[in-house]
Write a protein that holds these residues in place. Sequence first.
Motif, PDB file in Angstrom:
ATOM      1  N   PRO A 228      27.201  42.130  41.084  1.00 18.52           N
ATOM      2  CA  PRO A 228      27.446  42.107  39.642  1.00 18.52           C
ATOM      3  C   PRO A 228      28.936  41.955  39.349  1.00 18.52           C
ATOM      4  N   PRO A 229      29.296  41.677  38.114  1.00 21.19           N
ATOM      5  CA  PRO A 229      30.719  41.597  37.744  1.00 21.19           C
ATOM      6  C   PRO A 229      31.437  42.937  37.960  1.00 21.19           C
ATOM      7  N   ASN A 230      32.714  42.844  38.308  1.00 17.96           N
ATOM      8  CA  ASN A 230      33.604  44.013  38.396  1.00 17.96           C
ATOM      9  C   ASN A 230      33.195  45.048  39.445  1.00 17.96           C
ATOM     10  N   THR A 231      32.572  44.587  40.512  1.00 19.11           N
ATOM     11  CA  THR A 231      32.267  45.514  41.603  1.00 19.11           C
ATOM     12  C   THR A 231      33.327  45.468  42.702  1.00 19.11           C
ATOM     13  N   GLY A 232      34.248  44.512  42.597  1.00 22.49           N
ATOM     14  CA  GLY A 232      35.320  44.407  43.585  1.00 22.49           C
ATOM     15  C   GLY A 232      35.124  43.279  44.581  1.00 22.49           C
ATOM     16  N   LYS A 233      34.337  42.275  44.215  1.00 19.67           N
ATOM     17  CA  LYS A 233      34.062  41.162  45.129  1.00 19.67           C
ATOM     18  C   LYS A 233      35.333  40.392  45.483  1.00 19.67           C
ATOM     19  N   THR A 234      36.101  40.021  44.467  1.00 21.79           N
ATOM     20  CA  THR A 234      37.311  39.236  44.727  1.00 21.79           C
ATOM     21  C   THR A 234      38.365  40.066  45.436  1.00 21.79           C
ATOM     22  N   THR A 235      38.463  41.337  45.108  1.00 22.34           N
ATOM     23  CA  THR A 235      39.390  42.216  45.832  1.00 22.34           C
ATOM     24  C   THR A 235      39.051  42.230  47.312  1.00 22.34           C
TER      25      THR A 235
ATOM     26  N   ASN B 236      41.952  35.542  41.745  1.00 20.48           N
ATOM     27  CA  ASN B 236      42.607  36.502  40.859  1.00 20.48           C
ATOM     28  C   ASN B 236      41.672  37.649  40.521  1.00 20.48           C
ATOM     29  N   VAL B 237      42.258  38.812  40.295  1.00 21.06           N
ATOM     30  CA  VAL B 237      41.504  40.024  39.972  1.00 21.06           C
ATOM     31  C   VAL B 237      41.857  40.468  38.566  1.00 21.06           C
ATOM     32  N   SER B 238      40.852  40.893  37.801  1.00 21.37           N
ATOM     33  CA  SER B 238      41.071  41.362  36.437  1.00 21.37           C
ATOM     34  C   SER B 238      40.033  42.417  36.092  1.00 21.37           C
ATOM     35  N   GLU B 239      40.406  43.322  35.172  1.00 27.70           N
ATOM     36  CA  GLU B 239      39.431  44.311  34.699  1.00 27.70           C
ATOM     37  C   GLU B 239      38.422  43.683  33.746  1.00 27.70           C
ATOM     38  N   ILE B 240      38.725  42.500  33.233  1.00 28.39           N
ATOM     39  CA  ILE B 240      37.803  41.806  32.328  1.00 28.39           C
ATOM     40  C   ILE B 240      36.665  41.221  33.146  1.00 28.39           C
ATOM     41  N   PRO B 241      35.411  41.457  32.764  1.00 31.06           N
ATOM     42  CA  PRO B 241      34.275  40.924  33.528  1.00 31.06           C
ATOM     43  C   PRO B 241      34.319  39.405  33.639  1.00 31.06           C
ATOM     44  N   HIS B 242      33.773  38.913  34.729  1.00 29.52           N
ATOM     45  CA  HIS B 242      33.643  37.470  34.982  1.00 29.52           C
ATOM     46  C   HIS B 242      35.000  36.773  35.078  1.00 29.52           C
ATOM     47  N   GLU B 243      35.955  37.436  35.729  1.00 28.65           N
ATOM     48  CA  GLU B 243      37.229  36.763  35.996  1.00 28.65           C
ATOM     49  C   GLU B 243      36.990  35.556  36.914  1.00 28.65           C
ATOM     50  N   THR B 244      36.105  35.747  37.896  1.00 30.14           N
ATOM     51  CA  THR B 244      35.706  34.630  38.757  1.00 30.14           C
ATOM     52  C   THR B 244      34.504  33.944  38.128  1.00 30.14           C
ATOM     53  N   ARG B 245      34.689  32.703  37.693  1.00 31.35           N
ATOM     54  CA  ARG B 245      33.608  31.996  36.981  1.00 31.35           C
ATOM     55  C   ARG B 245      33.186  30.713  37.691  1.00 31.35           C
ATOM     56  N   GLU B 246      33.754  30.498  38.865  1.00 35.41           N
ATOM     57  CA  GLU B 246      33.299  29.423  39.733  1.00 35.41           C
ATOM     58  C   GLU B 246      33.504  29.863  41.168  1.00 35.41           C
ATOM     59  N   VAL B 247      32.769  29.269  42.077  1.00 32.25           N
ATOM     60  CA  VAL B 247      32.849  29.682  43.476  1.00 32.25           C
ATOM     61  C   VAL B 247      34.235  29.392  44.035  1.00 32.25           C
ATOM     62  N   LYS B 248      34.848  30.426  44.644  1.00 28.79           N
ATOM     63  CA  LYS B 248      36.130  30.277  45.322  1.00 28.79           C
ATOM     64  C   LYS B 248      35.868  30.227  46.823  1.00 28.79           C
ATOM     65  N   ARG B 249      36.527  29.297  47.501  1.00 31.31           N
ATOM     66  CA  ARG B 249      36.199  29.033  48.908  1.00 31.31           C
ATOM     67  C   ARG B 249      37.452  29.005  49.770  1.00 31.31           C
ATOM     68  N   LYS B 250      37.373  29.686  50.896  1.00 28.79           N
ATOM     69  CA  LYS B 250      38.424  29.618  51.915  1.00 28.79           C
ATOM     70  C   LYS B 250      37.741  29.216  53.221  1.00 28.79           C
ATOM     71  N   GLU B 251      38.131  28.064  53.750  1.00 33.57           N
ATOM     72  CA  GLU B 251      37.478  27.529  54.932  1.00 33.57           C
ATOM     73  C   GLU B 251      38.161  27.996  56.213  1.00 33.57           C
ATOM     74  N   LYS B 252      37.357  28.031  57.262  1.00 34.82           N
ATOM     75  CA  LYS B 252      37.835  28.316  58.623  1.00 34.82           C
ATOM     76  C   LYS B 252      38.595  29.633  58.698  1.00 34.82           C
ATOM     77  N   VAL B 253      37.967  30.675  58.186  1.00 34.42           N
ATOM     78  CA  VAL B 253      38.489  32.032  58.327  1.00 34.42           C
ATOM     79  C   VAL B 253      37.941  32.588  59.636  1.00 34.42           C
ATOM     80  N   THR B 254      38.800  32.876  60.572  1.00 32.40           N
ATOM     81  CA  THR B 254      38.349  33.370  61.877  1.00 32.40           C
ATOM     82  C   THR B 254      38.494  34.877  61.930  1.00 32.40           C
ATOM     83  N   LEU B 255      37.346  35.544  61.901  1.00 31.99           N
ATOM     84  CA  LEU B 255      37.308  37.008  61.929  1.00 31.99           C
ATOM     85  C   LEU B 255      37.191  37.468  63.368  1.00 31.99           C
ATOM     86  N   GLU B 256      38.036  38.413  63.750  1.00 35.23           N
ATOM     87  CA  GLU B 256      38.016  38.956  65.100  1.00 35.23           C
ATOM     88  C   GLU B 256      37.908  40.472  65.019  1.00 35.23           C
TER      89      GLU B 256
END
Length: 206
Positions: free
Chosen positions: A26-33, A49-69
């Motif tokens: 849901p909005p404002n649960t800390g997804k973008t953080t 970007n992070v904001s207290e206003i709901p739905h700050e992210t209104r389109e899919v944000k993508r970061k490719e080739k993130v290598t998690l170790e």
Amino acid sequence: MFAWLRNFFSRLFGGKDQIALGIYGPPNTGKTTLANVISEEFTGEKLGNVSEIPHETREVKRKEKVTLETDGYKITMNLLDMPGISTKVDFEEFMDYGMGEEEAKVRSKEATRGVVEAINWLDNVDVVIVVLDSTKKPYNQVNVTILGNLEAKDIPIILVANKIDLAEANPEAIRETFPQYSFAKISAKEEENINELYSEIIESTK
């Protein structure tokens, strides 16, 4: 990555060299953080970007080739920060944050399109993190709708109880309400227990 591990992930995800990890909720649960924490740690760059206003992210944000170790394993992924899922987007909600009516209506339309886009992306994700606010009651229509859609598509789910740094947090309520899912309790803001989440991501892709 060891050849056998690379081949294992390739077989598991239909020949893909990397997986798509979607962050939903849901909005404002800390997804973008959370997306920013993961992206910064492994790429050095924020995702959104992070904001207290709901739905700050209104389109899919993508970061490719993130290598998690972590835990001796390595996995490369496309990290996808999804717009917040709502069953209804009301422009008056944005006016409560000081927006004028016209601006609020524009944001409402953009947010509605974002919800649709996030749902459509379910056909393109391999693993999903569902971020819930541990200061709120977990059983509601939005949460059940999100989890139901993911289950219907047989997508592995990691349920994350966020905001455990707050005094009113009750992450165990989320675990008890939805005990069937992989689970991690974190504070994305304070970067608390993030390694626990990384371990769950690896486990969900084995």
